[in-house]
Design an enzyme around this catalytic site. Structure first.
Site, PDB file in Angstrom:
ATOM      1  N   ASN A 209      28.070  -8.824  83.507  1.00 27.23           N
ATOM      2  CA  ASN A 209      29.080  -8.472  84.509  1.00 27.23           C
ATOM      3  C   ASN A 209      28.436  -8.486  85.894  1.00 27.23           C
ATOM      4  O   ASN A 209      27.258  -8.802  86.035  1.00 27.23           O
ATOM      5  CB  ASN A 209      29.681  -7.099  84.170  1.00 27.23           C
ATOM      6  N   ASP A 278      31.336  -3.670  76.987  1.00 26.54           N
ATOM      7  CA  ASP A 278      32.107  -3.009  75.932  1.00 26.54           C
ATOM      8  C   ASP A 278      32.009  -3.785  74.621  1.00 26.54           C
ATOM      9  O   ASP A 278      32.182  -3.218  73.550  1.00 26.54           O
ATOM     10  CB  ASP A 278      33.575  -2.903  76.351  1.00 26.54           C
ATOM     11  N   LYS A 288      20.556 -22.939  70.185  1.00 25.77           N
ATOM     12  CA  LYS A 288      21.544 -23.218  71.240  1.00 25.77           C
ATOM     13  C   LYS A 288      22.808 -23.798  70.596  1.00 25.77           C
ATOM     14  O   LYS A 288      22.729 -24.706  69.764  1.00 25.77           O
ATOM     15  CB  LYS A 288      20.940 -24.233  72.223  1.00 25.77           C
ATOM     16  N   PHE A 323      30.492   7.126  85.376  1.00 26.16           N
ATOM     17  CA  PHE A 323      31.046   6.299  86.442  1.00 26.16           C
ATOM     18  C   PHE A 323      32.322   5.627  85.964  1.00 26.16           C
ATOM     19  O   PHE A 323      32.480   5.370  84.773  1.00 26.16           O
ATOM     20  CB  PHE A 323      30.019   5.232  86.875  1.00 26.16           C
ATOM     21  N   LYS A 337      38.501   9.324  81.673  1.00 22.55           N
ATOM     22  CA  LYS A 337      37.123   9.112  81.199  1.00 22.55           C
ATOM     23  C   LYS A 337      36.350  10.425  81.163  1.00 22.55           C
ATOM     24  O   LYS A 337      35.566  10.676  80.248  1.00 22.55           O
ATOM     25  CB  LYS A 337      36.401   8.106  82.098  1.00 22.55           C
ATOM     26  N   LYS A 341      34.987  11.483  77.587  1.00 22.52           N
ATOM     27  CA  LYS A 341      33.543  11.342  77.378  1.00 22.52           C
ATOM     28  C   LYS A 341      32.789  12.635  77.655  1.00 22.52           C
ATOM     29  O   LYS A 341      31.562  12.650  77.724  1.00 22.52           O
ATOM     30  CB  LYS A 341      33.013  10.187  78.236  1.00 22.52           C
TER      31      LYS A 341
END
Ligand code: CTP
Length: 404
Positions: A209, A278, A288, A323, A337, A341
């Site tokens: 990301n 995730d 490959k 975060f 969250k 959490k």
């Protein structure tokens, strides 16, 4: 308050140099051992004897004036300092500091020291707003140099505007709050995660990301500066490991999970700034993957949620900060969250806002606790945002030096 502290006071050549005498005097009266270094131009405004008398220490003027054969003077002072304070700081010393020049005793000591540096600039308003000076100040801030902002008012050159040296009292207060700050997390062990995890598809490809790791690294540095023993568990990032921080490099979410869980029991504060994938490829290929069909379906499986696991295992004496990087419904998702959490705080940022989120040097954050919004901070550097966040955490943990 300042007993046992060694402060190197650098005085450079501006008319405000006379105010440095009051700074030197107050620091000494409050118990600090003050060693003054003056530049040649500072000596045109005020005599070294003034500082020698006020500090009851010899004043250093010249890099080559070695009084004690057993030590190298500029290294000795650089090593000895708990803090280097430059007041007043001219545009010239700021430029030298920003670019690493070392052509006199003060600039050499500033380059040789690993101690924190506090700078109180003073100059003409046009010099202060000149792009070169603005940039130099930015460079120094990014490097962790702290500033006592110059005040506004009548300047010695006749102009009215910003550029006056902050009042000696303000400078001395800032020095004291610096030493108080550095004790906030003393004895606390802080674990920070950073960066975006990489999930292997095959030997040459992975899923990841946009996280640069900058926020997590800034938190690690800020926690270190507040006196914590810091471990930074980071996914691949181009950033250099911060000095004085134990840096553990990992690649995937699974590796990050292991690194965090292995250290959890001996950690007081966990801060999960990492952008953890995730999902990961269900069947990473050892070779490959060659292109064959017109389309390719990659099967992904869920990664375990590290923060959720930490929230489950959390002892009552541990503090957890999560975060939430969101693009919409920021508050709702952040609060969700936090509850799901079991976090003490959640830091939310809307990554669609300019200057906020991935890759930037600044951030725009909102901090939530179980009762809702605690702080809505304006755009600031990631380091400053990290400091503000940690002070909120310190306040919640009832540590001295918190935000409250
Ligand atoms: N997090 C984690 N492990 C994961 C996923 C996320 O520890 N496998 C942590 C992140 O480090 C961050 C927080 O959870 O502190 C929120 O991450 P985010 O990706 O925004 O949350 P998700 O729970 O994945 O929620 P969603 O995908 O629904 O936005």
């Amino acid at each position: 308050m300042l007993h046992g502290k060694t402060i190197v006071l650098g005085v450079t050549g501006g008319i405000a140099a006379y105010k440095a005498a009051a700074v030197c005097s107050q620091l000494t009266q409050r118990g600090a051992e003050v060693h003054v270094i003056m530049t040649a131009s500072a000596c045109k405004f005020i005599a070294p004897l003034t500082f020698q008398t006020l500090s009851r220490q010899p004043v250093t003027l010249d890099t080559f004036e070695e009084r004690d054969a057993s030590v190298v003077m500029h290294i000795n002072l650089a090593d000895k300092a708990d803090l280097v304070l430059v007041a007043p700081a001219t545009a010239n010393i700021l430029a030298k500091m920003a670019h690493g020049l070392a052509d006199d005793m003060l600039s050499t000591t500033l380059l040789a020291t690993t101690a924190p540096v506090l700078v109180a600039p003073a100059m003409n308003v046009h010099m202060l707003t000149h792009p070169a000076v603005v940039r130099n100040i930015e460079i120094l801030r990014e490097r962790g140099v702290r500033f006592v902002e110059p005040g506004e008012g009548q300047l010695a050159c006749g102009y009215v505007g910003q550029g006056r040296l902050a009042e000696p009292q303000q400078i001395v207060d800032k020095v004291e709050s610096f030493f108080l700050e550095t004790k906030t997390f003393q004895g606390k062990r802080v674990l920070v995660t950073a960066g975006g995890t990489q999930e292997r598809i095959d030997p040459v490809r992975y899923l990841t990301n946009d996280s640069s790791g900058k926020m997590g690294f800034a938190i690690a540095e800020a926690a270190r500066d507040l006196g914590a023993k810091v471990t930074l568990v980071t996914a691949p990032s181009a950033l250099l490991a911060p000095s004085g921080v134990e840096t553990v490099r990992v690649v995937s979410a699974e590796e990050m999970m292991q690194a965090v869980l292995n250290r959890l029991s001996e950690t007081d504060i966990v801060i999960k700034a990492a952008a953890v994938a995730d999902y990961r490829p269900a069947h990473p290929s050892a070779q490959k993957i060659k292109k064959k069909a017109e389309s390719l379906t990659l099967e992904l499986v869920r990664n375990e949620d590290i923060l959720q696991k930490v929230g489950e295992l959390k002892r009552s004496d541990q503090f957890v900060i999560g975060f939430a990087a969101e693009t919409d419904n920021v508050e709702q998702y952040a609060m969700d969250k936090l509850r799901r959490k079991n976090c003490d705080l959640v830091v939310a940022n809307d990554v669609t806002q300019s200057g906020a989120g991935f890759g930037t040097d600044t951030n725009l954050i909102r901090v939530f606790d179980a009762n809702g919004l605690v702080a809505d901070l304006p755009l600031m550097s990631k380091y400053e945002a990290a400091m503000r966040l940690l002070k909120i955490a310190a306040d919640k943990m009832h540590l001295a030096g918190g935000a409250g």
